[in-house]
Scaffold this motif. Structure first.
Motif, PDB file in Angstrom:
ATOM      1  N   ARG A   1       0.867  -1.201   0.000  1.00 35.63           N
ATOM      2  CA  ARG A   1       0.000   0.000   0.000  1.00 35.63           C
ATOM      3  C   ARG A   1       0.889   1.230   0.000  1.00 35.63           C
ATOM      4  O   ARG A   1       2.100   1.125   0.050  1.00 35.63           O
ATOM      5  N   GLY A   2       0.280   2.377  -0.044  1.00 39.18           N
ATOM      6  CA  GLY A   2       1.053   3.620  -0.009  1.00 39.18           C
ATOM      7  C   GLY A   2       1.774   3.742   1.320  1.00 39.18           C
ATOM      8  O   GLY A   2       1.504   3.005   2.265  1.00 39.18           O
ATOM      9  N   ASN A   3       2.713   4.694   1.407  1.00 42.06           N
ATOM     10  CA  ASN A   3       3.415   4.921   2.663  1.00 42.06           C
ATOM     11  C   ASN A   3       2.454   5.395   3.740  1.00 42.06           C
ATOM     12  O   ASN A   3       1.496   6.101   3.458  1.00 42.06           O
ATOM     13  N   THR A   4       2.731   5.000   4.978  1.00 38.68           N
ATOM     14  CA  THR A   4       1.924   5.502   6.098  1.00 38.68           C
ATOM     15  C   THR A   4       2.677   6.648   6.769  1.00 38.68           C
ATOM     16  O   THR A   4       3.858   6.864   6.496  1.00 38.68           O
ATOM     17  N   ILE A   5       2.010   7.365   7.640  1.00 39.07           N
ATOM     18  CA  ILE A   5       2.643   8.481   8.340  1.00 39.07           C
ATOM     19  C   ILE A   5       3.460   7.936   9.504  1.00 39.07           C
ATOM     20  O   ILE A   5       2.914   7.361  10.438  1.00 39.07           O
ATOM     21  N   PRO A   6       4.803   8.090   9.486  1.00 36.63           N
ATOM     22  CA  PRO A   6       5.613   7.544  10.585  1.00 36.63           C
ATOM     23  C   PRO A   6       5.447   8.368  11.865  1.00 36.63           C
ATOM     24  O   PRO A   6       5.202   9.570  11.812  1.00 36.63           O
ATOM     25  N   ASP A   7       5.573   7.708  13.006  1.00 35.56           N
ATOM     26  CA  ASP A   7       5.504   8.400  14.303  1.00 35.56           C
ATOM     27  C   ASP A   7       6.478   9.578  14.348  1.00 35.56           C
ATOM     28  O   ASP A   7       6.184  10.617  14.925  1.00 35.56           O
TER      29      ASP A   7
END
Lengths: 445, 445
Positions: free
Chosen positions: A66-72
């Motif tokens: 999937r697309g990149n997720t928002i990193p912490d």
């Protein structure tokens, strides 16, 4: 929206109205972009084929589901600046392994974790140490180096004075004469490479050619020896032939750019390129020109090897031709079949490493490894070879050659030539066996 | 006798009945040894004359008045071993100078103290930093690098997977596009060199050629740009021409032998040799293949220079030819007349430094400095020149040339060509004036 408002609160440098993470936004979108095939582009295929050929095979990376997720780490400010940086963590960053007799303060060694490093330079914090009585405190304002004995003028150099002299730099290894000596024993060590062979490290050293200081003192050319000692409490004193001293010996003041650290001889150490570590005197104190060697404990009892005919070998200063695979190493477990890069180090006390060959079938066939350029005189040399593991049991080994015509002996040849009473100067071919589970062990044959 | 008995108690390695400091005993004695003159030894004189000629003049070291005394450090054991070594002291060891806006966490720079270093390698703890929102915490187990956009197969690389790919090493500098930018101002800075020009550092970097990973993803050859961003909270994203990426760009995993540190981009940073620091993305997260640049804040608002005709220059990636004397430096005071070694650094983003000339009379005459060998492509290059100061006021400067035919401009030429609205890419000749008291100041002419 929350991300954006976080950003504007946390980072006044954000002068845009929109999210400051356009790359992310488009990344998410991009996973829905119809894939354009490059299959019909000849130039691309040729270039790609050429590269994969050098690689031999490729490592299967995972498809991006999937697309990149928002990193912490995008949700909070990071850590602040420091005046002097540190590695990530004592838990899983490479460290020196210490082998010391705690009943004797500071008597022992710390090992460079060669199996966890890459390239050729050893970071200063991981340079191996062999101390006989710990790291002395030396006050730079009171430190002085003296040159005396058979000279026209006995001289004393303060640190400020020494810093005014012309300096040169050279990248060179220092290796303890006793490095790898556990391999003289009948059973191979199963420790990672660095904790068997890691009494060798490589730095860019900068300092004053000792020949310049001896010229100022005016040496008696008939005096063939220089006796050097240091400020530590162990009474280390060594005798060195004047020829080598005048040839390429430095008073080293800097290591990898910064002042030599206390554990490596602050404020000045002797640097005798290619010769066993003991003569590279740390915390340098006195240089005495003499017509004979001192025959100190370190000239005689230590750093002397009993030969098979019962005679002993003294003043065996030069370190031999040597090589070692550092990845994979004993204790590793290859997680998957397919491509792995074999990587290792080679060095010699006499000239440059000219060639390293690697065998993945216990010597039935050999392939020349790539040498990291430039290859420097008396310096660690990195070699690498692409390799694809088919899952069957294998034995890996490397053999080095140098510009003086030396080649690295296998273990049988070394024992036949030197006997089994040696303690120093072990430089035989090193073998790693890998079983069908991918477990890597150190082997003698 | 006390010394001896201390030793035997403290150091079980001492197996001798006599003092373990024979060198000292003889050193004390040696000061009474009649001095043998070498004056009649022709060979010695010839060799010595030759060396002093290269030196130009000699530094007068102090005569050794008496024999060596027993140092305090011989009376007590030293400090013990450590798993990871440290410099001597935060008080007088070289440190990075931090210039940060404390109202924005981690927004600022830390400077490499070039004036306190020697050779060409920057130790990892002193590598310059430019952070926009501090040093993020990155969990190596959760870290992934993605390659997506106009590719056949969007891919995700874990750290373990990335470590299986073939690696190469190269020693190269990284310089912030804004390095030396205080010198665009009408009055010269009087800070030491490192705190004006120290946003440049040099390391041996080891990593995976990005071209190999892009080949596995299968890039659309018609897509000319790569958009890179990182895991830090500042939203840094840059657009890079694919040609440079395929040529020599690495995913760097090691710096000077050890894993890249958090402050330098752990676990992986982009390494784009010779190009301005901002594009060497730290804590690398996403690489998107695109047919156009992103035009992010870092492509447009920052790292863009207003030209004298009112136009602006974007994507000015390559760092120019540059040199700098690091010793002596602004704020120094030459304590004595006579010999001093002039030492400095030169570098270029296009090829190798081919020549550095130094003037000690403000440009009336120039002398070629010695270049530390080997000179490497896109790497810091150390130059040195012996010099004798006669005590009169002088102006020192250096000018570098590179293998691409570029030469370093003087300040007037640079301002005439680029105007006075520039913020980045200052690379003019640097001048130091020394007055009759030996005080060193930075000058513009």
């Amino acid at each position: 929206m929350k991300l954006t408002s976080n950003r504007t609160r946390e980072n006044s440098a954000n002068t845009e109205g929109r999210s400051i993470h356009p790359a992310t936004d488009e990344a998410a979108e991009s996973s829905n972009v119809p894939v354009e095939s490059a299959a019909d582009d000849r130039r691309h295929f040729i270039k790609r084929a050429a590269r994969l050929a050098t690689l031999g095979t490729t490592v299967a990376a995972a498809p991006l589901a999937r697309g990149n997720t928002i990193p912490d780490s995008w949700q909070t400010p990071g850590a602040d600046f420091s005046n002097y940086g540190q590695p990530r963590s004592a838990i899983d960053s490479p460290i020196r392994w210490v082998s010391a007799d705690r009943s004797v303060p500071g008597d022992g060694v710390s090992w460079t974790p060669l199996h966890a490093l890459e390239g050729t330079i050893t970071p200063n914090g991981l340079h191996f140490e062999r101390h006989h009585n710990g790291v002395p405190f030396v006050d730079p304002a009171r430190w002085q180096l003296t040159i005396h004995g058979k000279v026209d003028r006995a001289l004393a150099f303060s640190l400020d004075t020494l810093h005014r002299y012309p300096m040169v730099s050279r990248t060179t290894f220092i290796e303890c004469g006793g490095n790898s000596n556990s391999l003289w024993h009948p059973n191979p060590s199963q420790a990672p490479s660095g904790y068997v062979h890691g009494l060798v490290s490589c730095s860019e050293w900068t300092g004053v050619p000792l020949s310049i200081l001896l010229d100022e003192a005016g040496i008696d050319i008939k005096a063939g020896w220089l006796i050097a000692d240091g400020y530590d409490a162990s009474g280390v004193a060594v005798s060195l032939p004047m020829k080598k001293i005048l040839d390429d010996t430095l008073i080293a003041l800097y290591q990898n750019g910064e002042p030599v650290r206390p554990e490596n001889g602050y404020p000045a150490r002797l640097l005798v390129p290619g010769w066993e570590g003991i003569v590279n005197i740390k915390w340098l104190r006195s240089l005495r020109v003499s017509d004979k060697p001192l025959m100190s404990r370190f000239d005689t009892v230590s750093y002397t090897d009993l030969q098979k005919d019962g005679s002993f070998e003294r003043f065996s200063f030069e370190m031999g031709i040597k090589s070692l695979i550092t990845s994979p190493t004993a204790g590793d477990k290859l997680s998957q079949r397919g491509f792995h890069q074999i990587s290792g180090l080679a060095w010699t006390g006499n000239g440059k490493v000219s060639r390293v060959e690697v065998s993945v079938d216990n010597g039935a066939s050999w392939t020349d490894a790539q040498l990291q350029q430039p290859v420097l005189d008396k310096s660690l040399t990195r070699f690498r070879l692409p390799w694809s593991w088919d899952g069957s049991p294998v034995k890996l080994k490397s053999r080095a050659y140098d510009s003086s015509g030396q080649s690295q002996p296998d273990r049988d040849s070394l024992l036949t030539e030197r006997g089994t009473n040696m303690y120093y100067h072990y430089n035989a071919v090193v073998i790693f066996s890998i079983n069908s589970d991918g477990l890597v062990r150190h082997a003698y044959s």
